[in-house]
Each structure stands twice: as structure tokens, then as C-alpha cells.
Design an enzyme around this catalytic site. Structure first.
Site, PDB file in Angstrom:
ATOM      1  N   HIS A  65      -8.152  26.324 -20.867  1.00  0.00           N
ATOM      2  CA  HIS A  65      -6.955  27.019 -20.365  1.00  0.00           C
ATOM      3  C   HIS A  65      -5.712  26.648 -21.164  1.00  0.00           C
ATOM      4  CE1 HIS A  65      -4.670  28.481 -16.539  1.00  0.00           C
ATOM      5  NE2 HIS A  65      -3.967  28.705 -17.634  1.00  0.00           N
ATOM      6  N   ASP A 326      -3.446  23.941 -19.129  1.00  0.00           N
ATOM      7  CA  ASP A 326      -2.532  25.073 -18.920  1.00  0.00           C
ATOM      8  C   ASP A 326      -1.322  24.935 -19.844  1.00  0.00           C
ATOM      9  OD1 ASP A 326      -1.520  27.450 -18.021  1.00  0.00           O
ATOM     10  OD2 ASP A 326      -1.078  26.774 -15.985  1.00  0.00           O
TER      11      ASP A 326
HETATM   12  O1  DOR Z   1       3.300  27.907 -15.533  1.00  0.00           O
HETATM   13  C1  DOR Z   1       2.687  28.867 -15.986  1.00  0.00           C
HETATM   14  N1  DOR Z   1       2.917  29.327 -17.224  1.00  0.00           N
HETATM   15  N2  DOR Z   1       1.809  29.446 -15.214  1.00  0.00           N
HETATM   16  C2  DOR Z   1       1.215  30.577 -15.555  1.00  0.00           C
HETATM   17  O2  DOR Z   1       0.429  31.063 -14.805  1.00  0.00           O
HETATM   18  C3  DOR Z   1       1.553  31.255 -16.833  1.00  0.00           C
HETATM   19  C4  DOR Z   1       2.060  30.291 -17.811  1.00  0.00           C
HETATM   20  C5  DOR Z   1       2.713  30.920 -19.011  1.00  0.00           C
HETATM   21  O3  DOR Z   1       2.124  31.833 -19.620  1.00  0.00           O
HETATM   22  O4  DOR Z   1       3.816  30.500 -19.386  1.00  0.00           O
HETATM   23 ZN    ZN Z   2      -2.135  30.378 -14.177  1.00  0.00          ZN
HETATM   24 ZN    ZN Z   3      -2.096  29.470 -17.514  1.00  0.00          ZN
END
Ligand code: DOR
Ligand code: ZN
Ligand code: ZN
Length: 445
Positions: A65, A326
Site C-alpha cells: 500500500h 500507506d
Molecule cells: O491519508 C490518506 N492519503 N489516505 C488515503 O486514503 C489517501 C491518501 C492519499 O492519496 O494521499
Molecule cells: Zn486509504
Molecule cells: Zn492509501
């Protein structure tokens, strides 16, 4: 041996490999970019021999991710800069989300990403969108995208609010044997929230995002997967309620997997109102110097200390299968605004391993469990069969780690283009000193 691909013997390292259930002193012989043999006191002739003197050897971490911002937002991150950040953090494979511009919802974009990735130091695996334009209305051409090289499907950044569409996505993804990675949030409950709905949102007057927004959508997603008897993966669990839903579903035999991010495992809502200055506050500090740290703004948000404890417990038990970053790079000026206006997202590739090692130090994970959460399980979820372990015949994707080396997180030193970490100034222990992909050094300090 060809000069392009010299054979390599890594001697006297501590190999920690969940795939082989090995944790101990082993030598690793690498030929043609693959692991050839793993044994103690290997007696082979190699073109190159590296004596690791007790440093740790881990399979390369696999991040299922990340957000690389190419195409479309190259000022935030490119495939190259993201891959450089990855290998500096010990990640040898990264799966990149589809919320680029244009969205990765067709084979041409997937092929473009793979083309850009050809010269990148890490293996870059494109995740295609679930819906066209991530608009939640029409399914993408999943077959075309799989053929072009998509490894998974996700509308991450958004949920898929239409349950019929989500149902079809689950059915087709399972037919193609590709995971569906779900960002679960009820949009109406999320509304215009910016932090967790709790004591800090109340005391600081910031609009809250209730845990319920995540829980309701996890429940819906799990119910669909259970009904259809297909697998599903839940992105970035952040709440105790979410953990309990996954726990109950796994107990019923639902094929659900889940990830947690380092920031949700280490920080709670109080970090939002923390001072940007990490030094002890002296009496002369004026209220005007106090500010919210927008590098604590992400979706889902940092939740309560109780939620953090539940995530840690679930990670330890293996209920949470994977640590994923993430990694969501944004430019400094975009974050240097009022909290409400800042974009959601924090970077994570260059701090994840040292934070995971802190989980080991704090007793939440054994070293082998850490490797399972960062390499073996993510490889299994993505269906990668040549990486995730250093068993013979696997790709020689690995990192050498100095577990004793202390360092301070300095965002200015990141290989990523972005600096938006909530961990700036943290003193961490454990550093990647070398990373190999297919037996070749791609990072070294
Ligand atoms: O914090 C986040 N940033 N959550 C997400 O779901 C998308 C991501 C982004 O693309 O910046
Ligand atoms: Zn997300
Ligand atoms: Zn994400």
C-alpha cells in the site's frame, strides 16, 4: 559466472526468514539473482564474498500500500523517487495505488507505470482502480488490467459506496485471483471530518471522524465477502471496533486479511495537537508558537490510545496480517496550511522498518513475526511467489540491517521527494545498510 551477474556469498549474517522459519546464523549463496543455497558454514566459490559480522539479513520488505504520484502529481513523488525511498527503507517491492491522474483504470496507465518502473531500484507493482475514474459507478475492465500487469484492485482514497458494484468487483477479482484492497469509510459519517471524533476533536474544535465511519463499512465489506465466499483485504485498520469485526469474521472462516500502518500503531489523536518542536518546551514559549502538526492528518485518522492498544494486540496475534505504510507523499506547501485545509496523508517508507523493530523491542512482535508481517504475508496476499522469503530459488531481494544503529528521523534526508512524516525528530534504532534486488545492490550507506 557472467560478469553482469556475479555470484555472491553473504557470510555470517543472522538470517531471519519467516518463510523458512529460520532465525539464526546462516550463509546465503546467490547465483543469477536468486537464492541458490542457505546453510551454516557454506563452502562454495563465489565471485564476491561479504562478511556480515552478525548483521541481520531479512527478505526485502513488501509494501502492498503506497501512493506514488506518477502520472499526474510528479511534484509530490515520482515512481523513481518513491522507489528510491523504498529501497532506503528496506522495501524491495511496492504496490502502488491507483489514485493518480489519470487514474490507473485502464491498461495504458498500468503499462505506463511499469515502463517508468523499469529503471527504478525497487519492483513496482501497479494496483488498478476498482471503478472507472474511481467514481464508484462502473467497473474497470479487470481482465485487460490483469493482462497489463495489475496485481490488485483498489479505489483507495475512497470507498466503493455502491454495494452492488463492490459485489461485482469482489466476484471478478476472485475470478482473476487478484486481491481487492478496500479503503473502508462511510462517506456520510466521515463527512467533513479531519481528525478522530473524540476528546481532541471536542476540545480543539476540529470536525471529527467517528470510528463508526470505518466500522460500518468494514462490516458491509466483510458481509459481502462472506456471502460470496471470496477473499477481501481491509486497508489500514485504525479502530478497536474494526479489529473486532475482523476478529469475528476470521473466526467464522471468512477469507479476510487486514493491514495496519506504523503511524496507527505508534500515534494517537493527541499527536495532532502536539507541538511541532520536539525539544522540551521552555517557559518562554508563547502560545503563538503552538500549532497543529498537519503531518498527523491522514485518512483514516489517528484514533484513541485504546484503539492503538487494540491494533498492537491484533498485530501481535496475527489478526492483522500485514504492516503497510500507506506512504502518501504531499508537498511541504500543501501541508503548511490550516489543519482543515491540509491534504490527508503521511509518508512512511523510510521509517517503517525501524518502527517495526521498535515493536520487536517493545515485545509486540518476535523478529520472525515482524518479517512475516512485512514480507511473507504481503507476498502471499499479492500472490507473489518469487519473493517474500529467502528460500532457495526465490529472488535475492533482501536487506541487511544493523539492529544497533541509532538514528534520528530527519525528513530533509529522505530519498522521497516529500517530507510529511509525523515521526520527525524521533530517535529510532535499527537501520538498513544495504538493499539487494535480484542479487544486485540497489541501496547502500
Ligand atoms: O491519508 C490518506 N492519503 N489516505 C488515503 O486514503 C489517501 C491518501 C492519499 O492519496 O494521499
Ligand atoms: Zn486509504
Ligand atoms: Zn492509501
Amino acid at each position: 559466472m557472467s560478469k553482469n551477474n556475479p555470484s555472491l556469498l553473504l557470510k555470517n549474517g543472522r538470517l531471519i526468514d519467516a518463510g523458512q522459519n529460520l532465525d539464526g546464523k546462516f550463509d546465503i549463496f546467490i547465483v543469477d539473482g536468486k537464492v541458490n543455497e542457505v546453510a551454516t558454514g557454506l563452502d562454495v566459490v563465489a565471485d564476491q564474498v561479504i562478511d556480515l559480522g552478525g548483521l541481520w539479513v531479512l527478505p526485502g520488505a513488501i509494501d502492498l500500500h503506497v501512493h506514488l504520484r506518477e502520472p499526474g502529481y510528479e511534484y509530490k513523488e515520482t515512481i523513481l523517487s518513491g522507489a528510491q525511498a523504498a529501497v532506503a527503507g528496506g522495501f524491495t517491492s511496492i504496490a502502488c495505488m491507483a489514485n493518480t491522474n489519470p487514474v490507473n483504470d485502464n491498461a495504458a496507465v498500468t503499462r505506463f507505470i511499469l515502463e517508468q518502473a523499469r529503471t527504478a531500484p525497487a519492483k513496482v507493482l501497479p494496483i488498478a482502480a476498482i471503478s472507472q475514474g474511481m467514481q464508484g459507478e462502473a467497473l474497470v475492465e479487470m481482465g485487460d488490467l490483469v493482462e497489463a500487469g495489475a496485481v490488485a484492485f483498489s479505489d483507495d482514497g475512497k470507498t466503493v459506496p455502491n454495494s452492488k458494484l463492490l459485489r461485482h468487483a469482489l466476484e471478478y477479482a476472485s475470478l482473476f485471483k487478484k486481491p481487492l484492497l478496500c479503503h473502508c469509510q462511510d462517506n456520510a459519517l466521515f463527512a467533513d471530518g479531519v481528525i478522530h471524533e473524540g476528546v481532541i476533536s471536542a476540545s480543539h474544535g476540529l470536525a471529527g471522524i467517528p470510528s463508526l465511519a470505518e466500522e460500518i463499512d468494514i462490516a458491509r465489506t466483510i458481509m459481502l465477502a462472506e456471502y460470496l465466499r471470496v477473499p477481501v483485504h481491509i486497508c489500514h485498520l485504525s479502530s478497536r471496533g474494526g479489529v473486532e469485526l475482523v476478529r469475528a469474521a476470521k473466526a467464522r472462516g471468512v477469507r479476510v486479511t487486514a493491514e495496519a500502518t506504523p503511524h496507527h500503531l505508534f500515534l494517537d489523536e493527541r499527536a495532532v495537537a502536539d507541538l511541532e518542536y520536539r525539544e522540551p518546551l521552555d517557559e518562554t514559549a508563547k502560545p503563538s508558537m503552538l500549532c497543529y502538526n498537519t503531518n498527523t492528518k491522514m485518512s483514516p485518522p489517528l484514533r484513541s490510545a485504546e484503539d492503538v492498544a487494540a491494533l498492537r494486540q491484533a498485530l501481535s496475534e496475527g489478526l492483522i496480517d500485514v504492516i503497510a505504510t500507506d506512504h502518501a507523499p504531499h508537498e511541504a506547501t500543501e501541508k503548511a496550511v490550516e489543519y482543515d485545509l491540509a491534504p490527508f496523508g503521511v509518508v512512511g517508507l523510510e521509517t517503517a522498518l525501524a518502527l517495526a523493530l521498535r515493536l520487536v523491542e517493545e515485545g509486540d512482535l518476535t523478529p520472525l513475526q515482524m518479517v512475516a508481517r512485512m514480507s511473507l504475508r504481503p507476498a502471499a496476499i499479492l500472490g507473489l511467489n518469487s519473493c517474500g522469503s529467502l528460500a532457495p530459488d526465490m529472488a535475492a531481494d533482501l536487506m541487511i540491517v544493523d539492529p544497533e544503529r541509532e538514528w534520528v528521523v530527519d525528513p530533509q534526508k529522505f530519498h522521497s521527494k516529500a517530507r510529511n512524516t509525523p515521526f520527525a525528530g524521533w530517535r529510532l534504532k535499527g537501520r538498513v545498510v544495504k538493499t539487494f534486488v535480484d542479487g544486485r545492490v540497489v541501496f547502500s550507506i
